[in-house]
Design a protein around this motif. Structure first.
Motif, PDB file in Angstrom:
ATOM      1  N   GLU A 217       0.845  -1.141  -0.005  1.00 57.93           N
ATOM      2  CA  GLU A 217      -0.111   0.004   0.191  1.00 57.93           C
ATOM      3  C   GLU A 217       0.980   1.239  -0.081  1.00 57.93           C
ATOM      4  O   GLU A 217       0.500   2.345  -0.752  1.00 57.93           O
ATOM      5  N   GLU A 218       1.873   1.158   0.843  1.00 60.86           N
ATOM      6  CA  GLU A 218       2.848   2.277   0.668  1.00 60.86           C
ATOM      7  C   GLU A 218       3.357   2.831  -0.554  1.00 60.86           C
ATOM      8  O   GLU A 218       3.739   3.899  -0.954  1.00 60.86           O
ATOM      9  N   ALA A 219       3.782   1.619  -1.202  1.00 65.00           N
ATOM     10  CA  ALA A 219       4.442   1.963  -2.613  1.00 65.00           C
ATOM     11  C   ALA A 219       3.303   2.276  -3.438  1.00 65.00           C
ATOM     12  O   ALA A 219       3.520   3.230  -4.441  1.00 65.00           O
ATOM     13  N   LEU A 220       2.064   1.840  -3.584  1.00 60.91           N
ATOM     14  CA  LEU A 220       0.961   2.283  -4.413  1.00 60.91           C
ATOM     15  C   LEU A 220       0.606   3.990  -4.004  1.00 60.91           C
ATOM     16  O   LEU A 220       0.533   4.777  -5.114  1.00 60.91           O
ATOM     17  N   GLU A 221       0.794   4.025  -2.718  1.00 60.03           N
ATOM     18  CA  GLU A 221       0.454   5.591  -2.285  1.00 60.03           C
ATOM     19  C   GLU A 221       1.742   6.417  -3.085  1.00 60.03           C
ATOM     20  O   GLU A 221       1.234   7.611  -3.347  1.00 60.03           O
ATOM     21  N   SER A 222       2.887   5.761  -3.041  1.00 57.33           N
ATOM     22  CA  SER A 222       3.924   6.719  -3.412  1.00 57.33           C
ATOM     23  C   SER A 222       3.611   7.197  -4.919  1.00 57.33           C
ATOM     24  O   SER A 222       4.620   7.980  -5.398  1.00 57.33           O
ATOM     25  N   LEU A 223       2.840   6.438  -5.630  1.00 51.78           N
ATOM     26  CA  LEU A 223       2.706   6.561  -7.062  1.00 51.78           C
ATOM     27  C   LEU A 223       1.848   8.056  -7.343  1.00 51.78           C
ATOM     28  O   LEU A 223       1.683   8.327  -8.565  1.00 51.78           O
ATOM     29  N   GLY A 224       1.177   8.333  -6.559  1.00 54.15           N
ATOM     30  CA  GLY A 224       0.563   9.620  -6.559  1.00 54.15           C
ATOM     31  C   GLY A 224      -0.729   9.350  -7.465  1.00 54.15           C
ATOM     32  O   GLY A 224      -1.118  10.239  -8.234  1.00 54.15           O
ATOM     33  N   GLU A 226      -1.078   7.414 -10.245  1.00 54.92           N
ATOM     34  CA  GLU A 226      -0.591   6.743 -11.334  1.00 54.92           C
ATOM     35  C   GLU A 226      -0.937   5.161 -11.424  1.00 54.92           C
ATOM     36  O   GLU A 226      -0.815   4.650 -10.491  1.00 54.92           O
ATOM     37  N   PRO A 227      -1.380   4.607 -12.582  1.00 54.76           N
ATOM     38  CA  PRO A 227      -1.744   3.152 -12.870  1.00 54.76           C
ATOM     39  C   PRO A 227      -0.333   2.322 -12.702  1.00 54.76           C
ATOM     40  O   PRO A 227       0.725   2.892 -13.282  1.00 54.76           O
ATOM     41  N   ALA A 228      -0.688   1.218 -12.116  1.00 53.80           N
ATOM     42  CA  ALA A 228       0.468   0.477 -11.828  1.00 53.80           C
ATOM     43  C   ALA A 228       0.170  -1.112 -12.321  1.00 53.80           C
ATOM     44  O   ALA A 228      -1.104  -1.516 -12.572  1.00 53.80           O
ATOM     45  N   ILE A 229       1.055  -1.986 -12.332  1.00 51.00           N
ATOM     46  CA  ILE A 229       0.690  -3.399 -12.529  1.00 51.00           C
ATOM     47  C   ILE A 229       1.517  -4.177 -11.148  1.00 51.00           C
ATOM     48  O   ILE A 229       2.438  -3.724 -10.636  1.00 51.00           O
ATOM     49  N   VAL A 230       0.421  -4.889 -10.529  1.00 52.10           N
ATOM     50  CA  VAL A 230       0.895  -5.670  -9.357  1.00 52.10           C
ATOM     51  C   VAL A 230       1.139  -7.233  -9.797  1.00 52.10           C
ATOM     52  O   VAL A 230       0.003  -7.714 -10.202  1.00 52.10           O
ATOM     53  N   VAL A 231       1.949  -7.694  -9.511  1.00 52.16           N
ATOM     54  CA  VAL A 231       2.278  -9.259  -9.920  1.00 52.16           C
ATOM     55  C   VAL A 231       2.282  -9.906  -8.267  1.00 52.16           C
ATOM     56  O   VAL A 231       3.231  -9.985  -7.575  1.00 52.16           O
ATOM     57  N   GLU A 253      -9.731  -0.602  -4.335  1.00 50.93           N
ATOM     58  CA  GLU A 253     -10.837   0.493  -3.799  1.00 50.93           C
ATOM     59  C   GLU A 253     -10.029   1.909  -3.609  1.00 50.93           C
ATOM     60  O   GLU A 253     -10.804   2.979  -4.036  1.00 50.93           O
ATOM     61  N   ARG A 254      -8.704   1.920  -3.495  1.00 48.01           N
ATOM     62  CA  ARG A 254      -8.218   3.147  -3.256  1.00 48.01           C
ATOM     63  C   ARG A 254      -7.105   3.520  -4.392  1.00 48.01           C
ATOM     64  O   ARG A 254      -6.690   4.780  -4.554  1.00 48.01           O
ATOM     65  N   TYR A 255      -6.521   2.362  -5.016  1.00 45.82           N
ATOM     66  CA  TYR A 255      -5.440   2.729  -5.911  1.00 45.82           C
ATOM     67  C   TYR A 255      -5.746   1.955  -7.112  1.00 45.82           C
ATOM     68  O   TYR A 255      -6.129   0.990  -7.198  1.00 45.82           O
ATOM     69  N   PRO A 256      -5.428   2.569  -8.333  1.00 42.11           N
ATOM     70  CA  PRO A 256      -5.472   1.991  -9.658  1.00 42.11           C
ATOM     71  C   PRO A 256      -4.403   1.092 -10.020  1.00 42.11           C
ATOM     72  O   PRO A 256      -3.268   1.652 -10.404  1.00 42.11           O
TER      73      PRO A 256
END
Length: 462
Positions: A217-224, A226-231, A253-256
């Motif tokens: 979650e911290e890593a996703l939050e740091s992206l501001g 921006e969409p990402a891929i989680v493996v 629900e909170r991060y794309p």
């Protein structure tokens, strides 16, 4: 027609009988054959000018090459994660070669429909919802590649870029987050133009290979935003650890982000009542990788990929050509040529169809449950052997352990086990410690095989 070709055609039934008899001798001799070998290849022969005919080729293969082949279909080949071939899947594979179908499109054959039925059976086997569409590919690497290619197109969709048309240069950097990704993920990112450096490691839980959801979650939050891929991993290579898929999915629900789950062999834990909970949330994934020449015990090469976004998949892999006919609007019936990197492809679905039809869910569940029990037994025996220690609990079907002594001892032990002819285990490094892995996924393996492996380890103990 070439004279030898004509002769072989005239005596084809007899040639097939000879090949069948030879294959039977190979399979019935698996228990006595060295499990793995390190002998070098024979001296190379020049290309034959006129040829020696099929019977001569069989004799030459048996004499020159067969002695150096591993007994990888046998019960004590515990390296990598290697299944065998059930009798039904082997029969299906032989018919695949005989029928020689190219299930590219449905304009000449019902072969693509057999693949669709097989994919539907597998979707049910793995408890995936109806919206997960699938197709066969060669292995987990191509399955991960395909899933991540669709993920790349999704990121482009979020950024207003059609990557399949405009290319990755228009997309820009794409963060890919994972705790313990399989090496094929980096390879796929390289091939997709995203680059291996796109992969950002997220901390795992203490003493685990599973991702720490809080760190993710911290890593996703740091992206501001921006969409990402989680493996996510459903069964890591060294310790068969599982990410908490429900906790990860809840973060959407909170991060794309696109959730790709690498369940190459871990997906089969669904067939064990004691372990099925490890896959809770698998149906929430956007794409899923499952390898079939592992725990489904079909011949190489065979895997399946699933995704919720077949529309994006077709956008990436569409192959427009007049001779292929129109793409059509029905995504459930789209020709398979538009779904994977391959145009021409073997009918890999037929061996899988055969083994599922022959043994059903329960037959394959029995294989999974027995292999899990055997891995647990080997783990108990190794933990009790002087000179060895387990590096992780046996969570499913892999035993990860190390011999006491210098780091070089592990490599020496691998070589000594191979030289014994009794078993094959692969080396690895876990937590910075050189180690060995014993992976159970063959339908033939029994308690007697575990005892033979234990005796070898006992004899070779430091």
């Amino acid at each position: 027609m070439h004279a030898r070709l004509g002769d072989d055609l005239a005596r084809l039934p007899g040639l097939l009988d000879e090949a069948r008899a030879h294959a039977v001798r190979l399979l019935t001799g698996l228990d006595d054959r060295p499990v793995a070998l390190t002998t070098g290849p024979p001296a190379p022969d020049p290309l034959p000018v006129t040829g020696i005919g099929a019977a001569g080729a069989l004799e030459a293969f048996a004499r020159r090459w067969e002695p150096g082949f591993a007994a990888s279909a046998g019960p004590r080949y515990l390296g990598f994660v290697t299944g065998g071939a059930t009798p039904a899947s082997l029969a299906g594979d032989w018919l695949t070669g005989a029928l020689d179908q190219n299930p590219t499109s449905g304009i000449d054959s019902s072969a693509p429909d057999l693949e669709r039925e097989t994919v539907a059976w597998l979707r049910e086997l793995f408890g995936l919802p109806r919206e997960h569409a699938g197709a066969f590919v060669s292995g987990a690497t191509m399955s991960n590649f395909t899933g991540l290619a669709v993920a790349r197109e999704w990121v482009g969709e979020r950024r207003g870029v059609r990557v399949s048309e405009q290319g990755v240069a228009a997309l820009g950097p794409v963060p890919v987050l994972s705790a313990s990704p399989h090496s094929s993920v980096g390879k796929a990112l390289s091939m997709l133009g995203l680059g291996r450096s796109a992969l950002r490691r997220v901390d795992a839980l203490p003493g685990r290979e599973a991702v720490d959801p809080a760190r993710l979650e911290e890593a996703l939050e740091s992206l501001g935003g921006e969409p990402a891929i989680v493996v996510a991993n459903a069964g890591t290579v060294n310790t068969v650890d599982f990410d908490d898929l429900r906790a990860i999915a809840a973060l959407r629900e909170r991060y794309p982000f696109w959730l790709h789950v690498d369940a190459a062999f871990g997906a089969f834990a669904l067939l064990s009542p004691d372990h099925a909970h490890l896959l809770d949330g698998l149906g929430e994934a956007d794409s899923v990788c499952v390898d079939l020449h592992k725990w489904l015990n079909v011949p190489y090469d065979s895997a399946v990929q699933f995704t919720r976004r077949r529309d994006l998949q077709v956008r990436v892999f569409a192959n427009s050509a007049a001779y292929l006919g129109p793409l059509g609007d029905d995504l459930d019936r789209v020709d398979l040529v538009h779904l994977t990197p391959e145009n021409s492809r073997r009918l890999r679905a037929l061996p899988a169809w055969f083994t599922l039809a022959a043994y059903g869910r329960e037959g394959h569940a029995e294989i999974v449950r027995r292999d899990i029990a055997l891995a647990g037994l080997l783990g108990e025996r190794v933990a009790a052997l002087p000179g060895y220690r387990l590096l992780a609990p046996v969570r499913l079907n892999v035993v990860c352990f190390t011999p006491e002594g210098s780091p070089e001892r592990t490599g020496e032990l691998v070589s000594a086990i191979i030289e014994s002819g009794e078993a094959f285990l692969t080396p690895t490094v876990y937590g910075g410690v050189p180690a060995l892995r014993a992976a159970f996924s063959n339908w033939r393996t029994t308690e007697a095989d575990v005892e033979r492996v234990v005796k070898v380890l006992e004899r070779l103990a430091p």
